[in-house]
Scaffold this motif. Sequence first.
Motif, PDB file in Angstrom:
ATOM      1  N   ARG A   1       0.839  -1.233   0.028  1.00  0.00           N
ATOM      2  CA  ARG A   1       0.006   0.008  -0.015  1.00  0.00           C
ATOM      3  C   ARG A   1       0.852   1.357   0.008  1.00  0.00           C
ATOM      4  O   ARG A   1       0.257   2.253   0.191  1.00  0.00           O
ATOM      5  N   VAL A   2       2.209   1.280  -0.222  1.00  0.00           N
ATOM      6  CA  VAL A   2       2.895   2.286  -0.514  1.00  0.00           C
ATOM      7  C   VAL A   2       2.581   3.257  -1.538  1.00  0.00           C
ATOM      8  O   VAL A   2       2.682   2.580  -2.648  1.00  0.00           O
ATOM      9  N   GLU A   3       2.091   4.358  -1.397  1.00  0.00           N
ATOM     10  CA  GLU A   3       1.776   5.250  -2.559  1.00  0.00           C
ATOM     11  C   GLU A   3       2.999   6.171  -3.330  1.00  0.00           C
ATOM     12  O   GLU A   3       2.816   6.640  -4.369  1.00  0.00           O
ATOM     13  N   TYR A   4       3.846   6.237  -2.482  1.00  0.00           N
ATOM     14  CA  TYR A   4       5.098   7.159  -2.710  1.00  0.00           C
ATOM     15  C   TYR A   4       5.857   6.516  -3.727  1.00  0.00           C
ATOM     16  O   TYR A   4       6.284   5.485  -3.700  1.00  0.00           O
ATOM     17  N   LYS A   5       6.074   7.263  -4.953  1.00  0.00           N
ATOM     18  CA  LYS A   5       6.727   6.996  -5.753  1.00  0.00           C
ATOM     19  C   LYS A   5       8.080   7.540  -6.317  1.00  0.00           C
ATOM     20  O   LYS A   5       8.307   8.713  -5.656  1.00  0.00           O
ATOM     21  N   ARG A   6       8.944   7.026  -6.949  1.00  0.00           N
ATOM     22  CA  ARG A   6      10.268   7.747  -7.317  1.00  0.00           C
ATOM     23  C   ARG A   6      10.080   8.635  -8.490  1.00  0.00           C
ATOM     24  O   ARG A   6       8.944   8.452  -8.982  1.00  0.00           O
ATOM     25  N   VAL A   7      10.962   9.508  -8.700  1.00  0.00           N
ATOM     26  CA  VAL A   7      10.873  10.336  -9.802  1.00  0.00           C
ATOM     27  C   VAL A   7      12.046  10.299 -10.654  1.00  0.00           C
ATOM     28  O   VAL A   7      13.199  10.061 -10.346  1.00  0.00           O
TER      29      VAL A   7
ATOM     30  N   ASP B   1       9.740   8.726 -19.576  1.00  0.00           N
ATOM     31  CA  ASP B   1      10.159   7.388 -20.097  1.00  0.00           C
ATOM     32  C   ASP B   1       8.951   6.408 -19.395  1.00  0.00           C
ATOM     33  O   ASP B   1       8.855   5.988 -18.313  1.00  0.00           O
ATOM     34  N   ARG B   2       8.166   5.987 -20.667  1.00  0.00           N
ATOM     35  CA  ARG B   2       6.866   5.022 -20.159  1.00  0.00           C
ATOM     36  C   ARG B   2       7.364   3.786 -19.821  1.00  0.00           C
ATOM     37  O   ARG B   2       6.621   3.474 -18.850  1.00  0.00           O
ATOM     38  N   ALA B   3       8.599   3.222 -20.085  1.00  0.00           N
ATOM     39  CA  ALA B   3       8.790   2.026 -19.347  1.00  0.00           C
ATOM     40  C   ALA B   3       9.183   2.025 -17.874  1.00  0.00           C
ATOM     41  O   ALA B   3       9.041   0.977 -17.262  1.00  0.00           O
ATOM     42  N   LEU B   4       9.175   3.222 -17.459  1.00  0.00           N
ATOM     43  CA  LEU B   4       9.225   3.335 -16.012  1.00  0.00           C
ATOM     44  C   LEU B   4       8.154   3.533 -15.053  1.00  0.00           C
ATOM     45  O   LEU B   4       8.106   3.890 -13.949  1.00  0.00           O
TER      46      LEU B   4
ATOM     47  N   THR C   1       9.970  -3.458  -7.817  1.00  0.00           N
ATOM     48  CA  THR C   1      11.311  -2.892  -7.271  1.00  0.00           C
ATOM     49  C   THR C   1      11.556  -4.024  -6.176  1.00  0.00           C
ATOM     50  O   THR C   1      10.626  -4.917  -5.928  1.00  0.00           O
ATOM     51  N   GLY C   2      12.869  -4.287  -5.670  1.00  0.00           N
ATOM     52  CA  GLY C   2      13.049  -5.187  -4.763  1.00  0.00           C
ATOM     53  C   GLY C   2      13.488  -6.591  -5.193  1.00  0.00           C
ATOM     54  O   GLY C   2      13.499  -7.248  -4.296  1.00  0.00           O
ATOM     55  N   LEU C   3      13.513  -6.793  -6.483  1.00  0.00           N
ATOM     56  CA  LEU C   3      13.810  -8.301  -6.934  1.00  0.00           C
ATOM     57  C   LEU C   3      15.064  -8.396  -6.739  1.00  0.00           C
ATOM     58  O   LEU C   3      15.999  -7.629  -6.491  1.00  0.00           O
ATOM     59  N   GLY C   4      15.592  -9.900  -6.681  1.00  0.00           N
ATOM     60  CA  GLY C   4      16.959 -10.330  -6.633  1.00  0.00           C
ATOM     61  C   GLY C   4      17.313 -10.865  -5.269  1.00  0.00           C
ATOM     62  O   GLY C   4      18.489 -11.012  -4.794  1.00  0.00           O
ATOM     63  N   GLY C   5      16.327 -11.321  -4.290  1.00  0.00           N
ATOM     64  CA  GLY C   5      16.622 -11.783  -3.234  1.00  0.00           C
ATOM     65  C   GLY C   5      16.620 -10.937  -2.184  1.00  0.00           C
ATOM     66  O   GLY C   5      16.578  -9.882  -2.082  1.00  0.00           O
TER      67      GLY C   5
ATOM     68  N   SER D   1       5.904  -0.332  -7.872  1.00  0.00           N
ATOM     69  CA  SER D   1       6.279   1.220  -7.829  1.00  0.00           C
ATOM     70  C   SER D   1       6.350   1.801  -8.888  1.00  0.00           C
ATOM     71  O   SER D   1       5.483   1.420 -10.017  1.00  0.00           O
ATOM     72  N   GLY D   2       6.902   2.722  -9.252  1.00  0.00           N
ATOM     73  CA  GLY D   2       6.935   3.576 -10.705  1.00  0.00           C
ATOM     74  C   GLY D   2       7.610   4.906 -10.348  1.00  0.00           C
ATOM     75  O   GLY D   2       7.852   5.306  -9.330  1.00  0.00           O
TER      76      GLY D   2
END
Length: 218
Positions: free
Chosen positions: A154-160, A165-168, A173-177, A186-187
């Motif tokens: 439920r985290v609403e806060y996004k990065r900028v 850049d549509r792909a982002l 996030t947080g993949l890789g163990g 996120s986004g």
Amino acid sequence: MTDLEIAQQARLRPISEIASAIGIPEDKLFHYGPYMAKVEDEPPPKRGRLILVTALTPTPAGEGKTTVSIGLTQGLGRLGKKAAVALREPSLGPVFGVKGGATGGGYSQVLPMEEINLHFTGDFHAVTSAVNLLAAMIDNHIHQGNALGIEPRRVEYKRVLDMNDRALRHVVTGLGGPINGVPAESGFEITVASEVMAIMALARTVPELKERLGRIRI
């Protein structure tokens, strides 16, 4: 000639000279090189007239409003009036798109065009860093045990990022163990659409800026 060729052939006047012509003293300027400066906030010496230039039906590319604003200011100056134009700061999003920059066009441009469009005074970069720092702190808090009980889904806060850049726009996030955090949707938004940018525009003092930043909903 192209807008770029016109801009590069122009002979720039020092920003101190420009400021003096409209009544801003040298000691009120914070310089970013010889041709750009911030102005210390203070009440104007006397009242003036405000002309607002807007558009209800811009072209598909959105061009026109800035160039008209600059041209109108140039025309008033040619008539002997003390005139200054206030424009939004350019965002890198449209600068590298079809729309172009935010410094006008033809012989109605604000210069130095390249520096204004690509970096200017660094405010956008500072806002981008501030937004992404908080995003990283949220993720790190959850990763380190989540003492506040934040619900990762439920985290609403996004990065900028100051780029279209549509792909982002929507990412995971947080993949890789475990070492790389907790997986979450996120986004990225464009920097000018962030809450931090809105707060910076609204805050009148540093204490108010801190108070408003402290009330951000995450």
